[in-house]
Design a protein around this motif. Structure first.
Motif, mmCIF file in Angstrom:
data_model
loop_
_atom_site.group_PDB
_atom_site.id
_atom_site.type_symbol
_atom_site.label_atom_id
_atom_site.label_comp_id
_atom_site.label_asym_id
_atom_site.label_seq_id
_atom_site.Cartn_x
_atom_site.Cartn_y
_atom_site.Cartn_z
ATOM 1 N N ASP A 277 33.999 33.557 24.545
ATOM 2 C CA ASP A 277 33.468 32.213 24.786
ATOM 3 C C ASP A 277 34.089 31.308 23.650
ATOM 4 O OD1 ASP A 277 32.081 29.873 25.953
ATOM 5 O OD2 ASP A 277 30.556 30.432 24.446
ATOM 6 N N GLN A 278 33.687 31.599 22.709
ATOM 7 C CA GLN A 278 33.907 30.652 21.310
ATOM 8 C C GLN A 278 35.500 30.757 21.137
ATOM 9 O OE1 GLN A 278 32.099 32.468 17.831
ATOM 10 N NE2 GLN A 278 30.174 32.566 19.295
ATOM 11 N N ALA A 279 36.171 31.591 21.559
ATOM 12 C CA ALA A 279 37.530 31.202 21.406
ATOM 13 C C ALA A 279 38.172 30.684 22.660
ATOM 14 C CB ALA A 279 38.301 32.835 21.456
ATOM 15 N N LEU A 280 37.672 30.690 23.781
ATOM 16 C CA LEU A 280 38.252 29.900 24.708
ATOM 17 C C LEU A 280 37.887 28.534 24.488
ATOM 18 C CD1 LEU A 280 37.215 32.092 27.826
ATOM 19 C CD2 LEU A 280 39.541 31.074 27.203
ATOM 20 N N THR A 281 36.534 28.090 24.072
ATOM 21 C CA THR A 281 36.289 26.781 23.953
ATOM 22 C C THR A 281 37.296 26.129 22.864
ATOM 23 O OG1 THR A 281 34.062 27.293 24.201
ATOM 24 C CG2 THR A 281 34.356 25.273 22.974
ATOM 25 N N GLY A 282 37.639 26.980 21.809
ATOM 26 C CA GLY A 282 38.538 26.566 20.759
ATOM 27 C C GLY A 282 39.854 26.119 21.355
ATOM 28 N N LEU A 283 40.291 27.056 22.384
ATOM 29 C CA LEU A 283 41.649 26.812 22.990
ATOM 30 C C LEU A 283 41.386 25.621 24.048
ATOM 31 C CD1 LEU A 283 42.356 30.590 23.532
ATOM 32 C CD2 LEU A 283 43.888 29.111 22.223
ATOM 33 N N GLY A 284 40.340 25.077 24.157
ATOM 34 C CA GLY A 284 40.254 24.007 25.138
ATOM 35 C C GLY A 284 40.170 24.440 26.547
ATOM 36 N N VAL A 285 39.570 25.675 26.730
ATOM 37 C CA VAL A 285 39.254 26.020 28.250
ATOM 38 C C VAL A 285 37.871 26.053 28.469
ATOM 39 C CG1 VAL A 285 39.590 28.219 29.851
ATOM 40 C CG2 VAL A 285 41.348 27.723 27.920
ATOM 41 N N GLY A 286 37.699 24.958 29.482
ATOM 42 C CA GLY A 286 36.276 24.831 29.655
ATOM 43 C C GLY A 286 35.775 25.359 31.003
ATOM 44 N N ALA A 287 34.615 25.475 31.174
ATOM 45 C CA ALA A 287 33.842 26.144 32.371
ATOM 46 C C ALA A 287 34.552 25.926 33.610
ATOM 47 C CB ALA A 287 32.456 25.783 32.417
ATOM 48 N N ASP A 288 35.307 24.729 33.890
ATOM 49 C CA ASP A 288 36.127 24.479 35.213
ATOM 50 C C ASP A 288 37.311 25.556 35.381
ATOM 51 O OD1 ASP A 288 37.163 23.312 32.652
ATOM 52 O OD2 ASP A 288 38.077 21.607 33.913
ATOM 53 N N GLN A 289 37.870 26.090 34.247
ATOM 54 C CA GLN A 289 38.717 27.092 34.178
ATOM 55 C C GLN A 289 38.329 28.466 33.979
ATOM 56 O OE1 GLN A 289 41.314 24.575 31.340
ATOM 57 N NE2 GLN A 289 42.840 25.392 32.731
#
Length: 488
Positions: A277-289
Motif C-alpha cells: 500500500d505504501q509503495a503504491l501510494t508513493g508510485l501514485g496509484v490510488g484506490a481508483d486503480q
RNA sequence: GCCGCCUUAGCUCAGUUGGUUAGAGCGCUAGAUUGUGGCUCUAGAGGUCCUCGGUUCGAAUCCGAGAGGUGGUACCA
C-alpha cells in the motif's frame, strides 16, 4: 470429381483461430504500447523457445507414457518428451535456474508470445493465444509486487482502458492461510477446497459458497460438488474474511487485522500488504486503480504470497443485447518456489500476465477499437498486358513516394478490378488506359468520395455519366493529388 | 471429464404424416454497361442434407453409436 475420397477438409483445428489484418493490428498496437510502459519501468525484453522439456514445465507424469495434462507434447529423437509452453512463467523459471550465476539480480523482464493449452476451448478461450507477462525474479520485497501492480495498471491504461474501466484487486495468500490455521484446517486438500470455493464467490454468491465450504453443493443440473467440510463457525469466519474488502486500502487492512489478527502467517501477510500500500501510494496509484480484496484467489497452487487480478468493470452488451461481464483480463502474484524446483534454492519472484486478444476484445467492447479497418493499397487498374511495364513504372513511383500501391494481378475485367479495390478498402484506384497514356494523363478515382456521392444517385445513366469522385490530370500531378486524397 | 441442446449451399435458415429432380434470402461469378465500385434486371456456379450403422419398397425426416459445435458444470499453470 472422382478423387474426392482422400480430399482434406479445409478447417482449422478446434481452439485455433486465424487472425485477419484487423485483429493483428489491434494486438500489435497493444503490445507496442504495453512494451513501452514496461521498458520505462526498467524491464528488459526476453523470450524463450516454444518448446520446453516436459519435466521442466512440471508436466511429466511418472505413471503416464505421455505427458498429456493440458499440454501439447511430442517426443524428440532422443526419446525425451518436449511440450509446447503453456505460459511464459515456467520457461522463465527454467531460464533463471539455468543462468542464475550470470544474471543481474533481481532479474526484471517482460515477454509476449504464443502459448498453447491442450484443453477444451470455450467462448474467449483458445488452445493457442498470445500472452504478455512481466516478472521480477530475485526480490522478496513487497515493493517488487507493488511495482508490478503499478506497472500493470499503467500498461492497461496505455493499451486504451479508461480510468474506472478496470481495477487491480490485491490479496495475500498468507492471510487466508493464517485464517485457516486458526480455524483448525491443516490438510492441503482442505485448503485447496476452501480456495476453490472462495474463487466462486462472484458467481455463486455467499450462500452458494457457504455450501461449498461445508458439506457440498448441488447445482440446478443436479450435479453435486463436494465441499471443503468446514464447521459452520469456520465457514462463517472465511465468509467474513472475504467480505472485508473496502474501497479504501488502509480501511480494508484495519478490518482484516480484526478478522485474522493474531496468527503469525496472517500478520506477515498484513505487513506485506501494508508495505505494498505504501509503495503504491508513493508510485501514485490510488484506490481508483488498485484495492485490497480478500476474495481474490487466483486458483493457482503455486502462489505463495501476494496475488492480484486485473478486473474489467465496464459493462456492455453483446450483439443480441445481452449484458456481458468481462471479469478478469489478467492476473499474477508472488511465487517463491518455482525456481527452487530446479535448484533447490528458494528464489523469490513475482509477476503479472494478461491475454492479449482477450484485452483486445475488451477494448473493442469499451468502444476503443485499436484495429480500425486496415486500408488497402492504391490499386492500379490493368487494361492491357502490353502496358504492364507502364503500370509497374507507376506503382514503383508511388511506392518510392511512400504510398502503398499495387498493380492488379488477377485476370478479371475493369469492373471486377474496381470491386476488388473497393473490397480492399483502397483509398483510390488509378486508371491508366490507352487514352491516358496517349494524352500523358492519368485518371484517379477517389473511392471514399465516390462511395459518399453514390448514395444520392439512383439513376444508372446519371451514375455512369457522373463518374463520382473521379478526375483526370496530367501525369506529373499524380502524386500531389493522391496525397490530398490519402490525407482526407 | 460429466449433463443438456444443436448439425441442410460460403452465411442465416425453411423443408408437410417417411415419397420421385432438396429450396429461399443474403453472398459469390458473370451479362445488360466498347473503359468504372452503387442501384435495378437477368443468368450461372455452389450440397457426401455431420459420419457410420440400423428400420423401411423408399430416410434430410424414424432408431442407435460416434464426431463436431454450443450452453451449463468441473478443472484451469
Amino acid at each position: 470429381m472422382t478423387d474426392d475420397i482422400s480430399r482434406p477438409l479445409a478447417r482449422a483445428p478446434r481452439g485455433f483461430v486465424d487472425h485477419r489484418a484487423r485483429d493483428l493490428a489491434a494486438e500489435r498496437e497493444i503490445l507496442s504500447r504495453v512494451s513501452a510502459v514496461y521498458e520505462r519501468y526498467g524491464f528488459e525484453a526476453f523470450d524463450t523457445g516454444a518448446l520446453e522439456y516436459a519435466d521442466a514445465l512440471g508436466k511429466f507424469l511418472p505413471d503416464a507414457d505421455r505427458p498429456n495434462e493440458g499440454v501439447f507434447a511430442l517426443q524428440d529423437d532422443d526419446e525425451q518428451w518436449m511440450a509446447l509452453r503453456y505460459d511464459l512463467t515456467a520457461p522463465l523459471a527454467r531460464f533463471v535456474a539455468q543462468s542464475w550465476e550470470t544474471l543481474p539480480k533481481p532479474f526484471r523482464r517482460y515477454a509476449f508470445g504464443t502459448v498453447w493449452r491442450n484443453e477444451k476451448p470455450g467462448p474467449g478461450r483458445f488452445r493457442e493465444f498470445t500472452q504478455c507477462d512481466a516478472d521480477t525474479v530475485g526480490s522478496a520485497r513487497p515493493e517488487a509486487d507493488a511495482e508490478i501492480i503499478a506497472m500493470a495498471a499503467e500498461g492497461l491504461g496505455a493499451a486504451g482502458l479508461a480510468q474506472g474501466d478496470y481495477v487491480l484487486k490485491i490479496n495475500n495468500r498468507k492471510l487466508l492461510n493464517g485464517l485457516l490455521v486458526r480455524a483448525g484446517v491443516t490438510t492441503e486438500g482442505q485448503k485447496l477446497a476452501v480456495l476453490r470455493a472462495v474463487d466462486k464467490l462472484d458467481r455463486l454468491g455467499p450462500d452458494g459458497v457457504r455450501y461449498l465450504l461445508g458439506e457440498g453443493r448441488k447445482d440446478e443440473s443436479g450435479a453435486f460438488t463436494k465441499g471443503a467440510g468446514l464447521s459452520t463457525s469456520a465457514a462463517d469466519a472465511v465468509l467474513a474474511f472475504t467480505a472485508a474488502g473496502r474501497a479504501d486500502r488502509t480501511e480494508t487492512l484495519d478490518l482484516l487485522a480484526n478478522v485474522i489478527g493474531g496468527s503469525a502467517e496472517g500478520d506477515e501477510g498484513l505487513a506485506e500488504l501494508s508495505r505494498i500500500d505504501q509503495a503504491l501510494t508513493g508510485l501514485g496509484v490510488g484506490a481508483d486503480q488498485a484495492i485490497f480484496d480478500p476474495s481474490v484467489v487466483r486458483g493457482l497452487e503455486y502462489y505463495t504470497g501476494a496475488v492480484f487480478e486485473a478486473e474489467l468493470l465496464l459493462r456492455s452488451l453483446d450483439e443480441k443485447g445481452q449484458p456481458i461481464r468481462f471479469g478478469s483480463v489478467g492476473g499474477g502474484g508472488r511465487y517463491d518456489d518455482l525456481v527452487a524446483r530446479f535448484t533447490g534454492e528458494p528464489v523469490p519472484a513475482t509477476g503479472f500476465s494478461f491475454g492479449v486478444s482477450r484485452l483486445a476484445s475488451a477494448l473493442r467492447a469499451a468502444g476503443q477499437d485499436l484495429g480500425r479497418q486496415t486500408r488497402g493499397p492504391v490499386v492500379v487498374i490493368v487494361f492491357s498486358p502490353d502496358d504492364m511495364p507502364a503500370y509497374f513504372a507507376l506503382v514503383a513511383e508511388l511506392r518510392a513516394a511512400g504510398i502503398a500501391a499495387e498493380v492488379y494481378l488477377g485476370s478479371s475485367g475493369m469492373k471486377a478490378q474496381m470491386k476488388y479495390a473497393d473490397r480492399r478498402l483502397s483509398p483510390a484506384a488509378i486508371i491508366l488506359g490507352g487514352d491516358e497514356i496517349l494524352a500523358g494523363t492519368v485518371t484517379i478515382k477517389d473511392l471514399d468520395l465516390g462511395r459518399a456521392l453514390s448514395t444520392g444517385v439512383t439513376d444508372n445513366a446519371a451514375w455512369r455519366a457522373e463518374r463520382p469522385g473521379q478526375q483526370t490530370l496530367p501525369r506529373a500531378e499524380l502524386i500531389p493529388a493522391l496525397r490530398r486524397i490519402l490525407e482526407a
